[in-house]
Structures are given as structure tokens and as C-alpha cells.
Design an enzyme around this catalytic site. Sequence first.
Site, PDB file in Angstrom:
ATOM      1  N   THR B 161       1.061  -1.107   0.089  1.00  0.00           N
ATOM      2  CA  THR B 161       0.058  -0.017   0.022  1.00  0.00           C
ATOM      3  C   THR B 161       0.962   1.166  -0.072  1.00  0.00           C
ATOM      4  O   THR B 161       1.397   1.719  -1.095  1.00  0.00           O
ATOM      5  CB  THR B 161      -1.056   0.184   1.228  1.00  0.00           C
ATOM      6  OG1 THR B 161      -0.121   0.092   2.424  1.00  0.00           O
ATOM      7  CG2 THR B 161      -1.867  -1.208   1.232  1.00  0.00           C
ATOM      8  N   LYS B 184       4.069  -6.757   3.951  1.00  0.00           N
ATOM      9  CA  LYS B 184       3.794  -5.343   3.647  1.00  0.00           C
ATOM     10  C   LYS B 184       3.382  -4.775   5.136  1.00  0.00           C
ATOM     11  O   LYS B 184       2.998  -5.447   5.915  1.00  0.00           O
ATOM     12  CB  LYS B 184       2.862  -5.314   2.636  1.00  0.00           C
ATOM     13  CG  LYS B 184       1.327  -5.913   3.086  1.00  0.00           C
ATOM     14  CD  LYS B 184       0.384  -4.845   3.617  1.00  0.00           C
ATOM     15  CE  LYS B 184       0.625  -3.552   3.137  1.00  0.00           C
ATOM     16  NZ  LYS B 184      -0.395  -2.668   4.001  1.00  0.00           N
ATOM     17  N   THR B 195      -1.785  -1.584   7.502  1.00  0.00           N
ATOM     18  CA  THR B 195      -1.983  -3.143   8.014  1.00  0.00           C
ATOM     19  C   THR B 195      -0.589  -3.848   7.668  1.00  0.00           C
ATOM     20  O   THR B 195      -0.112  -3.826   6.632  1.00  0.00           O
ATOM     21  CB  THR B 195      -3.085  -3.752   7.100  1.00  0.00           C
ATOM     22  OG1 THR B 195      -4.025  -3.068   7.686  1.00  0.00           O
ATOM     23  CG2 THR B 195      -3.278  -5.261   7.276  1.00  0.00           C
ATOM     24  N   GLU B 275       6.140   4.366   7.209  1.00  0.00           N
ATOM     25  CA  GLU B 275       5.692   5.429   6.814  1.00  0.00           C
ATOM     26  C   GLU B 275       6.704   6.736   7.231  1.00  0.00           C
ATOM     27  O   GLU B 275       6.584   6.993   8.423  1.00  0.00           O
ATOM     28  CB  GLU B 275       4.311   5.644   7.055  1.00  0.00           C
ATOM     29  CG  GLU B 275       3.635   4.568   6.227  1.00  0.00           C
ATOM     30  CD  GLU B 275       2.044   4.918   6.619  1.00  0.00           C
ATOM     31  OE1 GLU B 275       1.584   5.470   7.465  1.00  0.00           O
ATOM     32  OE2 GLU B 275       1.258   4.170   5.560  1.00  0.00           O
ATOM     33  N   ASN B 394      -0.006  10.545   6.416  1.00  0.00           N
ATOM     34  CA  ASN B 394      -1.124  10.054   7.234  1.00  0.00           C
ATOM     35  C   ASN B 394      -2.375  11.235   7.161  1.00  0.00           C
ATOM     36  O   ASN B 394      -3.477  10.649   7.635  1.00  0.00           O
ATOM     37  CB  ASN B 394      -0.772   9.756   8.497  1.00  0.00           C
ATOM     38  CG  ASN B 394      -0.019   8.257   8.556  1.00  0.00           C
ATOM     39  OD1 ASN B 394      -0.591   7.488   8.098  1.00  0.00           O
ATOM     40  ND2 ASN B 394       1.141   8.544   9.009  1.00  0.00           N
ATOM     41  N   SER B 399      -7.717  10.395   1.155  1.00  0.00           N
ATOM     42  CA  SER B 399      -8.140  11.319   0.065  1.00  0.00           C
ATOM     43  C   SER B 399      -7.445  10.969  -1.471  1.00  0.00           C
ATOM     44  O   SER B 399      -6.613  10.121  -1.301  1.00  0.00           O
ATOM     45  CB  SER B 399      -7.649  12.815   0.406  1.00  0.00           C
ATOM     46  OG  SER B 399      -6.735  12.771   0.834  1.00  0.00           O
TER      47      SER B 399
END
Lengths: 399, 399
Positions: B161, B184, B195, B275, B394, B399
Site C-alpha cells: 500500500t 507489507k 496493515t 511510513e 497520514n 483522499s
Amino acid sequence: MTERLLRTQGVTAPAGFRAAGIAAGIKASGALDLALVFNEGPDYTAAGVFTRNQVKAAPVLWSQQALGTGRLRAVILNSGGANACTGPGGFQDTHATAEAVAAALSQWGTDTGAIEVAVCSTGLIGDRLPMDKLGAGVLEIVHEMAGGLSGGEEAARAIMTTDTVPKQVALHHADNWTVGGMAKGAGMLAPSLATMLVVLTTDAVADAEALDAALRRAAALTFDRLDIDGSCSTNDTVLLLASGASEIVPSQQDLDRAVLLACEDLCAQLQADAEGVTKRITITVAGARTEEDALTAARLIARDSLVKTALFGSDPNWGRVLAAVGMVPFTVQHDLISVSFNGFPVCIDGMGAAGAREVDLSGADIEVLVDLQLGDARATVRTTDLSHAYVEENSAYSS
Amino acid sequence: MTERLLRTQGVTAPAGFRAAGIAAGIKASGALDLALVFNEGPDYTAAGVFTRNQVKAAPVLWSQQALGTGRLRAVILNSGGANACTGPGGFQDTHATAEAVAAALSQWGTDTGAIEVAVCSTGLIGDRLPMDKLGAGVLEIVHEMAGGLSGGEEAARAIMTTDTVPKQVALHHADNWTVGGMAKGAGMLAPSLATMLVVLTTDAVADAEALDAALRRAAALTFDRLDIDGSCSTNDTVLLLASGASEIVPSQQDLDRAVLLACEDLCAQLQADAEGVTKRITITVAGARTEEDALTAARLIARDSLVKTALFGSDPNWGRVLAAVGMVPFTVQHDLISVSFNGFPVCIDGMGAAGAREVDLSGADIEVLVDLQLGDARATVRTTDLSHAYVEENSAYSS
């Protein structure tokens, strides 16, 4: 309403209190960094609540000791250094500061012992305070105050660290007594980098037990439910001093209410000026089995980085709210949970509601309501978003 | 070392496994979004660990059910949608997906029941999956795989993702059996927006109990101690499938070790690609009374926004580490706590060490060691810094 609330007055609004704020040179910037709040009596009753952190700064340890007597003549507060993790030497510094204030006040005709002087400090953890500057500052601030200077607002300014505005409140009761207060910081009662320091004053006649009851109740409902980042300071202190100068003896209920209203207002001011805030967020969890469950859930949501970054981005990402709720330590039923943002239902019975992704969250205030549908208890926590400014301020704080 | 570790191979490194990854149109971007891992046998034993979140996605509920039998023929995984908080309809979608995979595999000569097919999903919470695209994708991916395509790396890419690189590992044991894996995500076993999905494969001969023991132990020591933001996904799944194709029966100890090494390596890859990461941070708490205490303390530090922003700023602000430690739910003694950053002592017995403010933390790896001096137990948690990029990713995710 039997009270009038003003933000243009603070700790000196009640009769019997004087205050001052000066630049003692503790902050390298030359800004105001030393504050004094002085109780002229005739009463000197006092109460306090302190950080729950096991790593307590020297001034917290000292002030807890001082409050053992249930009375305080004065509070000396400095910004520019937390005096935390400074060992026995740091505690001696706090003690010496209280001694210096007591000696200076005694010299000006108020016979004061060090144990009647509470000490509060805020700033970077780990450095000793510049005691030469602090000693000279104490002499100067007592001299100025005794000479007639009385500046509640200067005191409120002198305790600021990353705060951008001073925070004051005065609540005038129709029965001719008043609660005043000042605050600095950006977190919950056990808040964050920005230690929360609050001094409340009143000219009501109230013994230490009455003050303690009013303060604990108010703090539990206000400062303790303001949670900016879940972090917890070593220095948090909330003090309430009563002079009795109004000669009015309010009922416990009236005292509770006035202290609560003053704390609520200071809390809203702290939230609005929290570090890096772009959104003021109110999280209410309803339908819980107990208020404690509701509070636990609300706090968990308020601390969730993914919820906070989503709201920074005005993104109605209700799935992150559900994911946070799913981590509570009590049993919830996912297909009963409903969520609304600013009154608009975004999740009903655990599933997305029509139009949920289009809810407009671009305003500065966001209300999140989560209904667990398990009972009747509810609780509200105030928080802020997790913004670029928060990261910026906190990655550069000690440098 | 009796093992050889490669990152150029993944789930298809062990004998008896095939895999594929395709673009089924679930992601609007047209990127790979559907993966299949297929066990050709002769054994079909399997084990799994799942999110602790009470709000569990439909595929988690389904896969837990499937694993009740201790066997799996295949795992179908999609990115582009979490299928969480989607109600009974969402669960039916998962079931239908497993049925479709089973039917397609049966058509190609492998008699498979839906209950032998685990399902994993990742993406935004709250939306139903596009079942038309998923259905066509299932037919295509089984067709391609049956036709000879076998792409472990494509599968690893199809589950990404916000990951920037696919994560694979293969551990070849000297005794001629292998553990392979793909992963992942960007969080702990109960991680974050991203996740965590992990599929491990082995050609060792091992029954479901042996696999379960090896997987639980490895997950507890690796994925469960990777904590990016304390948030917890509704979809986390770690599966281990054994084909027995090597005909080797390793000892439980050898199996445990191989699975642990594979998980450790995937964990390091997840941490490095988390991230917004600019720093890889390892927090070790030593000198605790129990390992559980040590883990609790390490996790608390790893989740502290003020510690994480300070380290983003390469700021050796050890006071924030002490403030975090002070909030642990067991008793600590603040004047015994020592802290070092990258081996350099910054706090000794609760006080700052000489030169502590000048420690250079500008590199990408930071090791934080906290010694509580209360006992002999220790634990390590991996985390990352809290950076502008984290906030950016985040706040714009849905969006």
C-alpha cells in the site's frame, strides 16, 4: 449564571493577592522568566495536585512537602529550566530558592518560612538552574512587589515557554468573592513537553480540605482530560491558594463550581494554544458501561496518531476511529459502534454511513462523538491534531 | 550459521509453492493489487496469528475460521481496500472470494474447498470491495499461475500500500529445507494504517501444532515488538504454510530458529520502509525485574511523540526518555535510571552525563538503551521517528 468570567484578570483578581513577573536572565532570550504569587492573608490555606509521573522534578517534590501543612504564603515560578533529573543538587537548588523567597519576604515585613513557599519550574529537563541569576531575581521580584508593583499578567507571561499567549481567568461570584488563575502549557494534567503549571487564587474563606476537594474534582474533570500527546511532564503542578480576604464562606458546592469553571476556562485556553495546534478536537465517548470506560476510550482515540493526522488533514477517516476504539481494554461490540463528526453520522452500527467521506472538517473545531451503545456513561477529552507544526516545534525544542 | 538468507527470493523459495501478483483494477492507480500464494503439497499444514483489535476485518474473521482446521491450500491477498467495518455484506464478499479461488483451483485440477483458502485485505477501512473486479481477478490470477507463471516478487508487490519496496526473504537451511516469506506494512503485529500482512512458507515437514508454536514465538519476538505509532490495524495477519515437499522433518528447535530468523529479517525490512521514516530506532530496556516490565517500558518510550520528534530532529533530549519511563505502570527508581544513545551515556543514575547534549544523532540508526537497574530482564522494541513525512502521508491517506 451567578458568576462573571473575565480573561483580562488573573491571580490578582481576588482580594489579598499580589503577583509579579520579571526577566531574571534564566532564559537566554531575555524574556520574562520569573513569577511570584503572594498571599497577603488573612488566611493562607492551600491545596495542590501534581504530576503522576514517577520521575518528579525537584520543585514538585518540594511543593508536595510544603503542602503537607495545608498552607502557603507564596509561589515562586520560573521558566527556562525544569530542574528535573538534576539529583540532590537540584533539590537543594529548589530548597535554596524557597529559602531566598522566605528571607526576602521576611525582610519586607512578612514573617515567612521556606516551607510556606511552593516552587514551580518549567523548561528543558536535565540542566541545573543558574542559581546566581535566580537568587538575584528573587531579591528583585520581592523588592518590586513589596514596592507596589503588582502584575498578574506579567506573572502569567513569565511562566510561558512555547506558549504564544498568557492565560488568565477571573471568576467573580455574585456573592462578592472571586477565583483567579493563570496557566501555561500544552497538555493534560500529566501533559507534555510543555509542563502544565497552574496557580489559582481565591479570596473566599475555605480550609485546606475544602480547597483540596474542590481542586481535585475540578482537575479530574478538566486538566486531566486535556490530552495533547499522551506524554507526561515531570513538573506538572496545579495550586489553589485562599486568602479569606473577602470574609465570605461559600458553600462547598459553590466553591466546587467556581473552581471548576475557572479550570474549564483555563483548559480551553491551553487547548487553543497547544503546540502546533491547527484543530481543536473534542472527543466524546457515550454509551459506555461506566464513566471510566468512556474516559479510557476517549483518551485512546485522543492519543491515536492516525486519528490525529487524519483530522489535521480535515479527512473524515472514521475507520481510524473504529480501529482505535477496537483497542480498548474492555469488551466492545463492533457492530453497535456509531461515530459522528460535527454532528454528521459517518459510521452507524459499525458500518460507513452515506456521505461519510464528504463531511467537511475544514473548520478549526472538530467534535467526534462515539456511541458504544453498551450503557449510559459518557466522558469527553479535549485534544488537538498532529500537525507539521507539532513535529517542527518538538524536534527543535532543546536546541 | 547453518542458514543462508536471501532477500531476492520470497514465498516461492521453498519447494511446493507457487505465487502470482496481478493488477485486478481494485486500486484506481492500476498498480498490482491481487496476490495468490498456492501450496502444491504434499502437506497443507498451516498456522496463523491475527490482530488483537476487537474491530476485526471480514478477512481476519474468515481466515481465523479457515485455520481452525490447521490446513490451508492457498492464500488470496488484495490491496486497495481493507474490507473492514463493512458489516455482514463485507463478510459475504470475503467468503465469496474464497469460494471463487477454490472453484478456480478445482477447475485446474486441484480439488480445493473454500475453507482451505485464507483471505487477507489491506487498504482503507469502511468501503466494500469491487467484487466484479475481484471475481475477474481471481479467475485471471489462478489461470496465470496454473499456466506456469510463478512470481513471488509480483505477489510481494501486489500487497503493497504505502510501502515503497516489496519485502521478501528466503532462509535456506543447510539440511536442505527452506523458509520463505513476504510482508507489507509499517507497524507492529497490531500495527497501523499500513496493515501488516505476512505470508511465510516452508517445505519442511511439520504439523500444524509445530508451525503454530514456531510462528507464535517468532511473532511475539519480532512483529509484536515493531511499534511504529502504537496504532493497531483491523486486518493484521501473519500466516505460515508448510508443503512438506523437502521431505525433511526439522527439530522444533530448528524450525523455531528458522521461522524466527525469517521474521526478524522481514521485521527489519518493515521498519526500514515504515511510513515517513527518517530514523530507524531501537529501544532496549535492560535491568527490569521481568521481561514483561522491560517490554512495557520499551513500548512506552517507542510510542512517546516527544521522544520520537526529538530523535527526528537528531536531538539527544534524554529528559524526554526519562519522562516516558516515569509513566510505566510498575515502580521505578528515578535515581537509578541510566540512558545511553548509540552507546554514549547521556544520563547516569537519573542525572545528565557530561557531554550529553553534544551526542551526534545525525545518522539514520539510533540505539536507545535504558538501564533501570532493578533486575536482569531486558527487551527490545523497534520503532521509527515521528517526522514531517509521517504527518504528510497520514493526513492525506484516504483522499
